[in-house]
Structure formats: C-alpha cells, structure tokens
Motif scaffolding. Structure first.
Motif, PDB file in Angstrom:
ATOM      1  N   PRO A 194     -41.276  17.859 -22.313  1.00  0.00           N
ATOM      2  CA  PRO A 194     -40.949  19.064 -21.549  1.00  0.00           C
ATOM      3  C   PRO A 194     -41.881  19.188 -20.345  1.00  0.00           C
ATOM      4  N   PHE A 195     -41.404  19.814 -19.303  1.00  0.00           N
ATOM      5  CA  PHE A 195     -42.239  20.014 -18.108  1.00  0.00           C
ATOM      6  C   PHE A 195     -43.153  21.205 -18.329  1.00  0.00           C
ATOM      7  N   ALA A 196     -44.202  21.270 -17.508  1.00  0.00           N
ATOM      8  CA  ALA A 196     -45.160  22.381 -17.623  1.00  0.00           C
ATOM      9  C   ALA A 196     -44.564  23.634 -16.991  1.00  0.00           C
ATOM     10  N   MET A 197     -43.490  24.101 -17.582  1.00  0.00           N
ATOM     11  CA  MET A 197     -42.806  25.301 -17.070  1.00  0.00           C
ATOM     12  C   MET A 197     -42.389  26.136 -18.275  1.00  0.00           C
ATOM     13  N   SER A 198     -41.734  27.240 -18.007  1.00  0.00           N
ATOM     14  CA  SER A 198     -41.240  28.048 -19.117  1.00  0.00           C
ATOM     15  C   SER A 198     -40.070  27.332 -19.776  1.00  0.00           C
ATOM     16  N   ILE A 199     -39.726  27.779 -20.974  1.00  0.00           N
ATOM     17  CA  ILE A 199     -38.599  27.189 -21.707  1.00  0.00           C
ATOM     18  C   ILE A 199     -37.330  27.289 -20.872  1.00  0.00           C
ATOM     19  N   TYR A 200     -37.130  28.469 -20.301  1.00  0.00           N
ATOM     20  CA  TYR A 200     -35.931  28.709 -19.483  1.00  0.00           C
ATOM     21  C   TYR A 200     -35.858  27.713 -18.321  1.00  0.00           C
ATOM     22  N   ASP A 201     -36.994  27.606 -17.597  1.00  0.00           N
ATOM     23  CA  ASP A 201     -37.005  26.730 -16.424  1.00  0.00           C
ATOM     24  C   ASP A 201     -36.776  25.277 -16.817  1.00  0.00           C
ATOM     25  N   ASN A 202     -37.282  24.900 -18.003  1.00  0.00           N
ATOM     26  CA  ASN A 202     -37.068  23.544 -18.476  1.00  0.00           C
ATOM     27  C   ASN A 202     -35.586  23.267 -18.654  1.00  0.00           C
ATOM     28  N   VAL A 203     -34.890  24.194 -19.300  1.00  0.00           N
ATOM     29  CA  VAL A 203     -33.485  23.935 -19.620  1.00  0.00           C
ATOM     30  C   VAL A 203     -32.636  23.887 -18.354  1.00  0.00           C
ATOM     31  N   VAL A 204     -32.898  24.807 -17.421  1.00  0.00           N
ATOM     32  CA  VAL A 204     -32.027  24.861 -16.238  1.00  0.00           C
ATOM     33  C   VAL A 204     -32.503  23.929 -15.124  1.00  0.00           C
ATOM     34  N   TYR A 205     -33.562  23.145 -15.415  1.00  0.00           N
ATOM     35  CA  TYR A 205     -34.094  22.252 -14.379  1.00  0.00           C
ATOM     36  C   TYR A 205     -33.020  21.352 -13.751  1.00  0.00           C
ATOM     37  N   PRO A 206     -32.145  20.710 -14.567  1.00  0.00           N
ATOM     38  CA  PRO A 206     -31.135  19.844 -13.942  1.00  0.00           C
ATOM     39  C   PRO A 206     -30.227  20.605 -12.987  1.00  0.00           C
ATOM     40  N   LEU A 207     -29.983  21.881 -13.284  1.00  0.00           N
ATOM     41  CA  LEU A 207     -29.121  22.662 -12.390  1.00  0.00           C
ATOM     42  C   LEU A 207     -29.879  23.089 -11.140  1.00  0.00           C
ATOM     43  N   ARG A 208     -31.129  23.441 -11.341  1.00  0.00           N
ATOM     44  CA  ARG A 208     -31.950  23.855 -10.196  1.00  0.00           C
ATOM     45  C   ARG A 208     -32.058  22.727  -9.181  1.00  0.00           C
ATOM     46  N   VAL A 209     -32.353  21.522  -9.658  1.00  0.00           N
ATOM     47  CA  VAL A 209     -32.492  20.419  -8.698  1.00  0.00           C
ATOM     48  C   VAL A 209     -31.144  20.104  -8.062  1.00  0.00           C
ATOM     49  N   ASP A 210     -30.074  20.556  -8.713  1.00  0.00           N
ATOM     50  CA  ASP A 210     -28.740  20.344  -8.153  1.00  0.00           C
ATOM     51  C   ASP A 210     -28.406  21.424  -7.141  1.00  0.00           C
ATOM     52  N   GLY A 211     -29.259  22.409  -7.002  1.00  0.00           N
ATOM     53  CA  GLY A 211     -29.053  23.443  -5.999  1.00  0.00           C
ATOM     54  C   GLY A 211     -28.394  24.693  -6.532  1.00  0.00           C
ATOM     55  N   VAL A 212     -28.232  24.822  -7.849  1.00  0.00           N
ATOM     56  CA  VAL A 212     -27.622  26.025  -8.421  1.00  0.00           C
ATOM     57  C   VAL A 212     -28.673  27.124  -8.444  1.00  0.00           C
ATOM     58  N   THR A 213     -28.382  28.260  -7.843  1.00  0.00           N
ATOM     59  CA  THR A 213     -29.363  29.343  -7.830  1.00  0.00           C
ATOM     60  C   THR A 213     -28.815  30.614  -8.469  1.00  0.00           C
ATOM     61  N   LYS A 214     -27.502  30.640  -8.719  1.00  0.00           N
ATOM     62  CA  LYS A 214     -26.898  31.868  -9.216  1.00  0.00           C
ATOM     63  C   LYS A 214     -27.406  32.168 -10.625  1.00  0.00           C
ATOM     64  N   LYS A 215     -27.996  33.344 -10.771  1.00  0.00           N
ATOM     65  CA  LYS A 215     -28.665  33.701 -12.016  1.00  0.00           C
ATOM     66  C   LYS A 215     -27.700  33.694 -13.203  1.00  0.00           C
ATOM     67  N   SER A 216     -26.477  34.176 -12.976  1.00  0.00           N
ATOM     68  CA  SER A 216     -25.545  34.299 -14.103  1.00  0.00           C
ATOM     69  C   SER A 216     -25.183  32.912 -14.650  1.00  0.00           C
ATOM     70  N   ILE A 217     -25.013  31.950 -13.734  1.00  0.00           N
ATOM     71  CA  ILE A 217     -24.677  30.600 -14.197  1.00  0.00           C
ATOM     72  C   ILE A 217     -25.850  30.014 -14.972  1.00  0.00           C
ATOM     73  N   LEU A 218     -27.073  30.183 -14.397  1.00  0.00           N
ATOM     74  CA  LEU A 218     -28.253  29.619 -15.054  1.00  0.00           C
ATOM     75  C   LEU A 218     -28.433  30.215 -16.437  1.00  0.00           C
ATOM     76  N   ASP A 219     -28.272  31.541 -16.538  1.00  0.00           N
ATOM     77  CA  ASP A 219     -28.434  32.195 -17.835  1.00  0.00           C
ATOM     78  C   ASP A 219     -27.429  31.654 -18.848  1.00  0.00           C
ATOM     79  N   GLU A 220     -26.195  31.560 -18.392  1.00  0.00           N
ATOM     80  CA  GLU A 220     -25.113  31.100 -19.261  1.00  0.00           C
ATOM     81  C   GLU A 220     -25.392  29.685 -19.764  1.00  0.00           C
ATOM     82  N   VAL A 221     -25.761  28.814 -18.816  1.00  0.00           N
ATOM     83  CA  VAL A 221     -26.011  27.419 -19.177  1.00  0.00           C
ATOM     84  C   VAL A 221     -27.206  27.324 -20.109  1.00  0.00           C
ATOM     85  N   CYS A 222     -28.237  28.116 -19.822  1.00  0.00           N
ATOM     86  CA  CYS A 222     -29.433  28.075 -20.652  1.00  0.00           C
ATOM     87  C   CYS A 222     -29.077  28.421 -22.089  1.00  0.00           C
TER      88      CYS A 222
END
Lengths: 585, 275
Positions: B120-148
C-alpha cells in the motif's frame, strides 16, 4: 592433574559414541569462559573511550562558550585600587592571570617582594581592570600586579555608565543640568530625566532614519529618473528636458521638506543639550555629557541581586533587539541576526528545488552508467572543496559577471556605482546554495533509493505514469530523508563565514535588506552575519579586549540560532514522518 | 494518434455499471511463442498459452522457472528492467500488447496487479483504493466514493475499514493490506487481475481469506495467479499451467493437472518428487 570437568566430558562422549575415550586423552581442558579477545572487551573499552573523549570535547566546548557567554552581561562590582606608587584606579576586575616578572620590574621591588616572587619560581599574579573612561585615558583596561597593589576596596557610590559613544564610564555622577539649571545629583531625578532624554534620542533617530531616509530615497529616485531619461532620449531631446524639469521640481520640493525635518531635529537637539549630567571619575576629572547619551547606569556596588538580574536581562534585551554601536563592541546584533536568518532561508529556497530536481533526475530518470557515475563522484567531491573557493567563484561569476550584466541591462542609470555588480544578499545566498547543494543531492538520492521498489511497481501497475509515480508515491515517502538533507545543508550554510566575506557580508551594514521602500526586499544589499561579526568584533576591532566578551555572547547566539533553525526543521520532518509512518507489516 | 483508444474504447465510468462485466466467455489473453531474455540469459522459451475469460488460471513451478516473469510480461512490468529482450506476441482482445505504438500506461489500466508483498502507498486507505482513478484524472467525488466502497466490498474488507477510510493504510495488518491492494487492483475495473504469489507473505488465516476472495471474484474477473503452494492452486484455480526452466510443460484444467497429468515432469512435481 586430573580435571574433574574433563573426565566428565570424556565419559559423556564415551557413552554417546560408544567408543572408549581415546580421542580425548585428557590434554585439552574444556573452558567455559570465552577468550578475552573473542568477547571483544578490549575493543569495547577502546570504542567506548573514543566516544567518551568525543563527548567530553563537545561538552567542554559548549560549556566554555555557555559559561563565558551567559556571564558576560552580569553586572560586576567596581573595585577602587590604590597602587603602591600612589595612583588610584577604579574598574571592574575582568580576569586574572599569572605572569613572569621581568628584570626591570624586579629591580624596583623591595627584598621581601623579590623573595616572594622567587618562591613562586619567578611568577606573580595580576588582575585586569576594566577602568573604562576611554575618552579620558585612551585605554579601557589596566593591568595591576599583586605586588603593586596597596589597597583594594569596593566603596559604595561607584556608578557604571554605558554611553552611546566612548564606551562605558566608571565614576560618580557629580551634578545634573536639568532644563539648563544646574542641580545636585539625585538618583530618582536622573532616572526620570534619562528616560525622557532617551525617548528624545529615539525621536531624533526616527526622524533621521525614517523621514530623512525617505527624502533621500525619493531624491535619489528623481535623480536616477533624470539620468535614465538622458540615457534613453539623449541630451537635447525635449522629452528628456521635460522629465528633468519635473524631477528637479520634485528634488527642490523634497529639499524643502529636508530642511524642515532638519529644523525639527535641531530643535530637539537644542532641548536635549539642556539636560546633561556631569560625571566625575576616581581622580577627579569630569566629563560633561548629554543625558540622552547615557544608555544605562547603575550603582555597581550598591545594587542587590534582583537589580543585577534586571540589568542582566535589559542587557540581553538590548543585545538581541538593537543595532551595534562603538565599532560593534557594544550594543546589539539585530542586523546580524536578521542577516544570518534571511541568508539561510534564502539559501534553502534556492538549494531545495535545485538539489532535489538534480537528485531526481540522477536517480530516477538518468540511465545508470559511466557518465552518471562520474557526475555522482563529482558531486560528492564538490562537498570537499574549500568554502573560500566558492566565495571566489561567487564573486567572480555571480557578482562580477551576472551582476554587472544585470546592472547594464536594468540599472544603467546608476552606473558606475554597482547595484547587483557587487556582493549582496542574493549572491551570498546563491553561493552558499552552491556550497550546500552536494549535501542535498546526496541525501535526496539516498532517500529516493530507499523507497521500496515494490511501491513504485504498485503505482505503475495501477496505470500511473512515471511522473505520477514519483509525484504521489516516491516523493512523499522520501520527504523525511530529503528534509534531513535540507537540515544538514542549513547547518552547514548558517555556520559558513569564509565565502561570505567575499560576496556580501560587511562589518556594518547601513540598512537592513528589508525596509519600507519599494520593492521592500533589497536582495542586492550587503548584510551583516553573526559568524563574520564574531571575527570582526574579536579580532578586527580597535579594542579587541573590549570585544572579547562579545565574541562569546555572539558565538552563543549563533549556536543558539542554528540549533533553533535545525530544531524547527527536525520538528517539521518528524511531523512528516509521523504522517507516513506505520507498520510495514 | 492513439491506437489504444480505437482498440479498446474506454467505457464510460458510471457508478452503477462500474463493476459490472459484460461477457464471461472466450479468451482474455493469447500468448503466442513468447520468448524473453534478461541480457544474455533466456528466461522464457516460447510460451504458448490461452487464458480463459472469467476463470482463475494458476501458474505453478519451482523457483526460477519463469512463472513470475511470464506474469509480469502480461502487463509489461518487465519494461522497467534494462537490457530486456522479447520475441513473440501476447494478444489482449484483438491487438498485440508488444506491438508498435501501444500505450503501456493505458494497457496497465486494463491489467490490475497484486504483488507478493502487500505494497500500500503511504496514504489513507481511501486514497489508496482510488489511486488508479486519480491518476486517470477522475476527480468527481461521487464516482470516487462509489468505486472505493464497491472495490473494498469486492475485496471483502469494507466492513473492517469503513470507519477509518481516512487513516493511513500503513497501520493495517498484513492480510488487510493485501486485501486493500486487491481492492486497489480492481478499482479501475480491469479485464485481468494478475496476482504474483499474493499469499506468500501472509499467515494461514489471512491466506484463507484471500483464497476465499479469489473464489468470490471468479467469474467477475479473469485472474492469473502465480503460486508456490500447490494446494492453493488446486483449491482456487480452474486451469493450471506447470512451468519448468522457462518452458510451459503442461497447461490444462486443474483437475487434470493434479490428478492425471500427461507429462512425467508434471506428475513428479505435483506429487512432490522434486521442486
């Protein structure tokens, strides 16, 4: 010599192997204590001893600086010393030592004294008195040998006056002049009037600094503007002439303002000269001085412990918050503190991005090969280059080459007097940044290589690009290590003096690099530095004996400042570490 | 000019459809005569293999047989190694992932990966899970929450961490970290999930949980798992490939491999006579 232990072990072997005990014929004695050298005791003592010596050296060094630094400002009693030849001196005993008595001195002593010195193998003791009163005697200190002293007293009534000019005065206040009227000395009256006089003095200084400073600044700007127009349009161009007319009107207007302020200053001065004190020293000679010139005064032999503590704290306060006076040997070091901190901060601002980016490229992007190895070795070697060499480089490249070019391009109207073409805060920071960049590069590279490969792979497998991996995974993980490098660089940079002497540090800076005139931060200005201040006060001043205590105080302050800056950085680093800490499982 | 987008149109990310798969039939990856060299030494000698969609494929074999190398070739992780040479092709969908002009980053987004050690990366659990989406440019909170939430539920760890999503992932136990890494691996909705000995650093209980999770994910994802543990391969996989000295000795249904293998070497290995 039958050893019971041996026979037991033999029997045991005999049982377990089923063989008779022929192999263990009884010669070898089994020992249960290991050989001394195998345990490592001698080495342990050696290592421990080396560490102890190191600790003692550092502790002793710190103790000497702390003791001398912390005691300097404590008020000392004044002794009145009557010498054998009839002269009387008065002053603070500063230090004692043992000296070899010369032939000519021995010749004038009586037999008993000579015998005593002979019993002491030709040595005698003497005391250094800070007699002060430099304006009367041309010296601040007097040695008095024990055999020359007839009588020592600490009579009540002696005062120590710290003056704005001419250093300290030891003696008595004879009488006061208040509002032009001469009156007898009264301590309460003098305290009140001295405080009022000091505030007048502060008024004068404020007018001189702020108002006259502003007028001068604006006049200079108008003059430079005319010159700029001259360089831009030529001598006979009407635009130039128009500009000159505007500027000259402005200068004249400012000149009127200047006269006005000067008038106000001389008004205050006139009042000030009506409040004076007449000081008398031990031999009856008097000095007439304005009350506003007295920075601090106290009856040295009559103050109690609390008053002494008050004087001590007030001296520290003055030291930390005011400008130096008396060729830096008295007063404060505020400009030097400011210069040291500003330069170190600026250095970190330059060195951090430069060092980190270089290390990132070397470690993450560059193809590891011969060329990168050579670069890496060169960077490491740069850390070993004598710092004065960086000073020469800074002066030659930054100040003379880059600075001169900048002057020609942007400050042509000020030539031939240089703006950036001489030492200054900017060039000093850049020089030190260059000096400390190897430290940052090495530390950053180590921190980057300590980030586990599995983390990078995890990020890349998520579809992150290389830069995203570095930005979100590698750098945060390496940040504490990078901060450590920054702390080391700061410690090195803040303590460096030699290169600074070439690129912008001066004995006495006329103005701080930050003031109220646009653009507010003047990176081209020369500045003061605590390290150089120590060198200057202790070894370059007219009266190095007077500066000696200041050397220790300033050293203490410099050490304290570096500890403070490092502690702040370490605190920040530990906060970051905690943020990224946790069990790796 | 992006050949990837044509070959594999990016599906729109919608909360409700994010983890829903379309088909489960057919071939996910087709490996054809794949050879690989590390400098001078050849690590893989012509692998031919078809990985079935929606099934769990295990790769077994003794240490150094090339099973991890093969797995890491499937999302081009081996590209990080200098002096790497490859020959042959691996088809994903209808294009060769080693062909010219392939966008490696886009490819890796289609191949989730779980490593031997939990990383795991040195980040929060949430940030770890949504990392692939973040690097893909997804910023919408609702999508990130749902995917997480969906990813963590799929990885059977949601109930353990739902109250501390903002705490550092490094504070979790090893087994939790590994399940978090699985959640991260499936967060970007990959077609294939690659697992490189995912249980070798875990205790038996954590291992059992991961194995159970793999069984749950079967059908939803195509899973390729490398393992040292033959019982594990027998328990979790549909198909098994036995590799030895850089060659795929035998590949077939797990039952066949473990009960009546066709090759002598396979028989010897699964019965524990060498390896």
């Amino acid at each position: 010599m039958a050893n019971p232990e041996d026979s037991i072990s033999t029997a045991a072997i005999g049982v377990s192997t089923g063989k008779p005990a022929t192999r263990t014929g009884g010669k070898r004695v089994r020992s249960f204590t290991a050989d001394l050298s195998a345990v490592g005791e001698p080495a342990l003592w050696g290592f421990g001893g080396a560490l102890a010596i190191g600790i003692i050296l550092i502790a002793g060094f710190l103790a000497i600086i702390a003791w001398n630094g912390f005691t300097t400002f404590w008020p000392k009693p004044i002794e009145q010393v009557e010498l054998v030849d009839g002269t009387v001196i008065a002053g603070e005993p500063t230090r004692y030592n043992t000296f070899t008595v010369g032939e000519s001195v021995l010749a004038r002593l009586n037999d008993a004294q000579r015998q005593e010195i002979e019993d002491n193998f030709g040595f005698a003791n003497r005391t250094l008195y800070k007699t002060a009163n430099f304006d009367l005697y041309g010296d601040d200190f007097t040695w008095a040998a024990d055999f020359d002293i007839a009588n020592v007293e600490r009579p009540s009534g002696y005062y120590l006056f710290e003056r704005q000019q001419w250093g300290t005065f030891v003696g008595f206040p004879a009488s006061l002049v208040i509002g032009g009227e001469e009156t007898a000395y009264d301590q309460g009256l003098m305290q009140r009037e001295q405080r009022a006089a000091r505030s007048r003095f502060a008024d004068i200084r404020r007018l001189e600094r702020r108002d006259i400073g502003r007028i001068n600044h604006n006049q200079e700007r108008a003059r430079l503007d005319s010159r700029k127009a001259l360089l831009q349009y030529g001598e006979n161009d009407p635009r130039y002439l128009a500009r000159v007319e505007v500027n000259n009107a402005r200068i004249a207007e400012l000149q009127n303002e200047f006269v006005e302020v000067q008038q106000r200053i001389s008004d205050i001065r006139a009042i000030d000269s009506q409040y004076r004190v007449i000081l008398e020293e031990v031999n009856g000679r008097t000095v007439d001085t304005n009350l506003s010139q007295i920075v601090r005064f106290y009856a040295a032999n009559d103050v109690n412990w609390f008053q002494q503590a008050g004087i001590y704290l007030s001296r520290w306060g003055e030291f930390l918050t005011t400008e130096p006076r008396e060729a830096n040997t008295q007063g404060g070091v505020l400009p030097a503190i400011f210069g040291t901190v500003a330069m170190t901060m600026l250095m970190v601002v330059f060195v951090a991005p430069f060092g980190v980016i270089t290390a990132l490229y070397l470690r993450e992007y560059a193809k590891q090969g011969k060329l990168v190895s050579i670069v890496r070795i060169s960077v490491n070697n740069l850390a070993g280059v004598p710092s004065i060499v960086y000073g020469v480089f800074g002066l030659g490249f930054f100040a003379y080459t880059m600075g001169t070019t900048i002057d020609q391009l942007f400050y042509a109207e000020r030539l031939p007097s240089p703006t950036f073409g001489t030492g200054g805060l900017l060039w000093a920071s850049l020089t030190l940044a260059l000096l400390t960049v190897p430290v940052v590069i090495v530390a950053t590279e180590e921190a980057l290589s300590a980030v586990p490969r599995s983390m990078r792979e995890g990020s890349l497998a998520c579809g992150a690009s290389k830069w995203q991996t570095i930005r979100y995974v590698v750098l945060p993980k390496a940040l504490p290590g990078i901060m450590t490098g920054m702390i080391l660089a700061m410690a090195r940079g803040a303590g460096e003096v030699a290169p600074l002497m070439l690129v912008g540090v001066v004995k006495l800076a006329p103005a701080l690099p930050i003031d109220g005139f646009a653009p507010f931060i003047h990176l081209e200005r020369s500045f003061m530095h605590l390290g150089f201040h120590i060198f200057d006060v202790g070894f370059q001043s007219r009266n190095s004996e007077a500066g000696k205590p200041m050397v220790f105080v300033t050293t203490l302050l410099l050490l304290g400042l570096i500890v403070l800056m490092n502690a702040t950085a370490i605190y920040v680093r530990n906060r970051l570490k905690k943020k990224y800490a946790g069990s790796q499982f | 000019m992006n050949t990837m987008t044509e070959a594999a149109p990016v599906r729109p990310i919608e909360p409700t459809s994010y983890h829903v798969k379309e088909g489960n039939q057919g071939i996910a990856l087709k490996i054809k005569d794949f050879k690989l060299w590390y400098g001078q030494s050849q690590a893989l000698h012509g692998i031919d293999m078809e990985i079935q969609k929606g099934q769990v494929t295990a790769l077994i074999g003794p240490s150094g047989c090339g099973k991890s190398t093969l797995l890491r070739s499937l999302n081009r992780m081996n590209d990080l190694i200098d002096e790497l040479k490859i020959d042959g092709r691996i088809d994903v969908g209808d294009f060769d992932m080693y062909g010219p002009g392939v966008d490696v980053i886009a490819l890796r987004k289609r191949m989730g990966m779980v490593f031997q050690k939990p990383n795991p990366f040195a980040m929060s659990i949430y940030d770890n899970v949504v990392y692939p989406l973040r690097v893909d440019g997804v910023t919408k909170k609702s999508i990130l929450d749902e995917v997480c939430e969906r990813s963590l539920r799929s990885a059977a760890i949601w109930d353990e961490v739902k109250d501390r999503l903002n705490e550092s992932a490094l504070g979790m136990s090893g087994g939790q970290q590994q399940r978090l890494c699985i959640a991260r691996g499936i967060a970007s909705d990959p077609e294939v999930l690659l697992m490189d000995e995912p249980c070798s650093a875990l205790d038996p209980i954590a291992t059992a949980k991961i194995e159970e999770l793999i069984s749950q994910l079967r059908g939803q994802y195509t899973i390729v798992i490398v393992t040292h543990n033959m019982q594990q391969a027998a328990r979790v996989s549909d198909n098994t490939g036995f590799m030895y000295l850089g060659r795929l000795i035998e590949y077939g249904a797990t039952d066949t491999i473990f009960t009546k293998p066709h090759k002598e070497q396979t028989h010897d290995y699964v019965t524990g006579r060498f390896g």
